[in-house]
Design an enzyme around this catalytic site. Sequence first.
Site, mmCIF file in Angstrom:
data_model
loop_
_atom_site.group_PDB
_atom_site.id
_atom_site.type_symbol
_atom_site.label_atom_id
_atom_site.label_comp_id
_atom_site.label_asym_id
_atom_site.label_seq_id
_atom_site.Cartn_x
_atom_site.Cartn_y
_atom_site.Cartn_z
ATOM 1 N N GLY A 1 5.584 -21.877 7.482
ATOM 2 C CA GLY A 1 4.603 -22.960 7.383
ATOM 3 C C GLY A 1 3.453 -22.720 8.342
ATOM 4 N N ARG B 1 -8.660 -9.942 20.461
ATOM 5 C CA ARG B 1 -9.627 -9.726 21.550
ATOM 6 C C ARG B 1 -8.948 -9.110 22.778
ATOM 7 N NH1 ARG B 1 -14.346 -13.060 20.543
ATOM 8 N NH2 ARG B 1 -14.849 -12.484 18.402
ATOM 9 N N ARG C 1 6.091 -17.501 2.522
ATOM 10 C CA ARG C 1 7.535 -17.357 2.618
ATOM 11 C C ARG C 1 7.899 -16.158 1.752
ATOM 12 N NH1 ARG C 1 7.157 -23.198 3.562
ATOM 13 N NH2 ARG C 1 7.968 -23.345 5.666
ATOM 14 N N ASP D 1 11.139 -21.329 12.983
ATOM 15 C CA ASP D 1 12.523 -20.900 13.150
ATOM 16 C C ASP D 1 12.900 -19.720 12.249
ATOM 17 O OD1 ASP D 1 14.957 -21.150 14.263
ATOM 18 O OD2 ASP D 1 15.679 -22.684 12.891
ATOM 19 N N GLY D 2 12.616 -19.851 10.945
ATOM 20 C CA GLY D 2 12.977 -18.808 9.992
ATOM 21 C C GLY D 2 12.249 -17.506 10.293
ATOM 22 N N SER D 3 10.970 -17.595 10.535
ATOM 23 C CA SER D 3 10.163 -16.400 10.809
ATOM 24 C C SER D 3 10.660 -15.681 12.053
ATOM 25 C CB SER D 3 8.701 -16.796 11.016
ATOM 26 O OG SER D 3 8.255 -17.536 9.923
ATOM 27 N N THR E 1 4.860 -23.924 14.949
ATOM 28 C CA THR E 1 5.365 -24.891 13.967
ATOM 29 C C THR E 1 5.095 -26.291 14.491
ATOM 30 O OG1 THR E 1 7.349 -25.930 13.095
ATOM 31 C CG2 THR E 1 7.688 -24.539 14.987
ATOM 32 N N ASP F 1 6.744 -28.775 13.903
ATOM 33 C CA ASP F 1 8.010 -29.520 14.006
ATOM 34 C C ASP F 1 8.547 -29.608 15.438
ATOM 35 O OD1 ASP F 1 7.939 -29.795 11.257
ATOM 36 O OD2 ASP F 1 9.040 -27.929 10.920
ATOM 37 N N ASP G 1 10.756 -27.874 16.729
ATOM 38 C CA ASP G 1 12.215 -27.875 16.594
ATOM 39 C C ASP G 1 12.855 -26.638 17.200
ATOM 40 O OD1 ASP G 1 11.118 -26.179 14.737
ATOM 41 O OD2 ASP G 1 12.415 -26.770 13.083
ATOM 42 N N ARG H 1 1.177 -57.113 9.235
ATOM 43 C CA ARG H 1 2.151 -56.354 8.439
ATOM 44 C C ARG H 1 2.995 -55.439 9.304
ATOM 45 N NH1 ARG H 1 -1.641 -54.271 3.630
ATOM 46 N NH2 ARG H 1 -1.431 -56.112 2.334
ATOM 47 N N GLY I 1 8.773 -32.878 10.778
ATOM 48 C CA GLY I 1 9.589 -32.519 11.944
ATOM 49 C C GLY I 1 10.926 -31.878 11.588
ATOM 50 N N ARG I 2 11.191 -31.741 10.289
ATOM 51 C CA ARG I 2 12.494 -31.219 9.833
ATOM 52 C C ARG I 2 13.635 -31.944 10.537
ATOM 53 N NH1 ARG I 2 11.704 -25.192 7.584
ATOM 54 N NH2 ARG I 2 12.241 -24.415 9.624
ATOM 55 N N GLY J 1 1.440 -45.575 20.951
ATOM 56 C CA GLY J 1 1.902 -46.929 21.221
ATOM 57 C C GLY J 1 2.569 -47.567 20.015
ATOM 58 N N HIS K 1 2.019 -57.521 14.584
ATOM 59 C CA HIS K 1 2.222 -56.445 13.609
ATOM 60 C C HIS K 1 3.214 -55.440 14.198
ATOM 61 C CE1 HIS K 1 -0.488 -54.556 16.455
ATOM 62 N NE2 HIS K 1 0.036 -53.414 16.048
ATOM 63 N N GLU L 1 11.179 -37.385 9.311
ATOM 64 C CA GLU L 1 11.718 -37.022 7.990
ATOM 65 C C GLU L 1 13.183 -36.601 8.039
ATOM 66 O OE1 GLU L 1 9.806 -33.593 6.228
ATOM 67 O OE2 GLU L 1 10.050 -32.378 8.031
HETATM 68 P P1 ADP Z 1 9.402 -21.113 9.244
HETATM 69 O O1 ADP Z 1 9.173 -19.799 9.890
HETATM 70 O O2 ADP Z 1 8.186 -21.986 9.267
HETATM 71 O O3 ADP Z 1 10.661 -21.773 9.759
HETATM 72 P P2 ADP Z 1 10.872 -20.324 6.853
HETATM 73 O O4 ADP Z 1 12.160 -20.823 7.369
HETATM 74 O O5 ADP Z 1 10.537 -20.577 5.432
HETATM 75 O O6 ADP Z 1 9.625 -20.881 7.679
HETATM 76 O O7 ADP Z 1 10.830 -18.749 7.107
HETATM 77 C C1 ADP Z 1 9.675 -18.001 6.808
HETATM 78 C C2 ADP Z 1 10.057 -16.635 6.342
HETATM 79 O O8 ADP Z 1 10.776 -15.948 7.379
HETATM 80 C C3 ADP Z 1 10.999 -16.586 5.146
HETATM 81 O O9 ADP Z 1 10.334 -16.754 3.924
HETATM 82 C C4 ADP Z 1 11.552 -15.185 5.278
HETATM 83 O O10 ADP Z 1 10.624 -14.220 4.847
HETATM 84 C C5 ADP Z 1 11.723 -15.074 6.790
HETATM 85 N N1 ADP Z 1 13.096 -15.467 7.168
HETATM 86 C C6 ADP Z 1 13.565 -16.710 7.358
HETATM 87 N N2 ADP Z 1 14.880 -16.709 7.653
HETATM 88 C C7 ADP Z 1 15.261 -15.417 7.614
HETATM 89 C C8 ADP Z 1 16.509 -14.735 7.784
HETATM 90 N N3 ADP Z 1 17.632 -15.391 8.091
HETATM 91 N N4 ADP Z 1 16.528 -13.400 7.643
HETATM 92 C C9 ADP Z 1 15.399 -12.715 7.375
HETATM 93 N N5 ADP Z 1 14.199 -13.297 7.173
HETATM 94 C C10 ADP Z 1 14.126 -14.621 7.295
#
Ligand code: ADP
Length: 381
Positions: free
Chosen positions: A16, A30, A110, A141-143, A164, A166, A168, A201, A209-210, A224, A258, A265
């Site tokens: 993201g 740079r 992704r 996290d995933g990246s 991110t 989030d 998180d 209201r 925020g996952r 606030g 109010h 989320e």
């Molecule tokens: P974010 O990095 O924002 O948490 P994602 O969780 O969608 O987003 O991860 C982004 C990309 O990182 C994924 O599409 C994939 O290419 C890579 N990725 C995520 N998790 C893994 C994993 N366990 N192993 C290898 N690549 C991963």
Amino acid sequence: MTPSPESPVAVLCSGGDAPGMNAFLRAVVRLGLNRHKIPVYGIRDGYRGLVRAARQVNGDAEALVQLKQEISRNTGHRGLIDAQQSIIQMDHASVSGIMGKGGTILGSARCLDFHKPEVRREVITLLEKLGVRALIVSGGDGSLTGAKLLAAESNLRIIGVPATIDNDLQFTEMSLGVDTAVHTLVWAVDHFIDTARSHRRVMVLETMGRESGDLARMAALASGAEMVITPEGGALTEERMTMLAEKIEGAMTRGRGHAIVLIAEGVKFEPEQKRNGAYILRDAFQAYFGREGAPFPDLEVRPSVLGHLQRGGHATPGDCILAARFAEEAWKSLLDPNGMNGITALRYNKVEIVPFGCEDLPERSVHSAAMDQLHDDLANW
Ligand code: ADP
């Protein structure tokens, strides 16, 4: 292997998008060109761009020569304009005027294929053939998990940079994009307050925020908002929702006109619910306020899911400064022959590298609970 003027450092944005990614790219480029005299390759569309380039070459010597020619011929803006070009040699001009711009000029994506070890192997082979010895990955996290795997499976130097909204990631107090997203949420709350006050209201606003409530709690403290509900507080039952409604009604009887309620989320419900939390809470609150003999039977509750609005916009100075500090630390680590692969992190206002595999920072949950208490003590009437 340490990078040198002959071996470029590659940088990509993945997952993201987050405000501050562009400020980060500018700082990486740079610092590479001005301070370290090392070329920087920008990878388009995150891991997907690397996989695309690896498939383009696919072990073919002629295709590799062509790719190298493309990189050296179409540098900077020329490369960025051509959406088909996956690897771009960045120059000063290519990162000019992008500092606060939301999103990322390199694009982010992704890439499911990157989960496969054989695909990562293709990518490693490509980077080796291009003479790239180090890769900087900014993302969530995933990246960063992908970056950790690349580090374990290759001789490349790899640095991850948390980006991110989030917030998180446990090991860093702040990720890139959080400050801007909080800023945006405060702006949003300010707008909702006008209507909430005028119509007496209750507004229930759902934040991103996952699984983490950090974004909501920071926005609540800064705006606030009268109430914040986070996943860390546990699942919402009928009983808890009634208690929250009672609390709002109590404040109304003491003169409050109010209420703005932020719900993250990631908040879970018991029994489990499929709809957005903002709508479930609206229904529960509305039913309570409209009950037989209630003091404010006309009190209306309006839900709103704020969504991707929170991801975009001009990065705040706080995010731009953090981006520069993360970039500086990434370079420092890459150029240190004893430097470890890991992730840049903000801890006690210092930027440092957390080695891959040491990402836990348990005191974060204590800190979150203290922030919730602080908010409660500030918001109560
Ligand atoms: P974010 O990095 O924002 O948490 P994602 O969780 O969608 O987003 O991860 C982004 C990309 O990182 C994924 O599409 C994939 O290419 C890579 N990725 C995520 N998790 C893994 C994993 N366990 N192993 C290898 N690549 C991963």
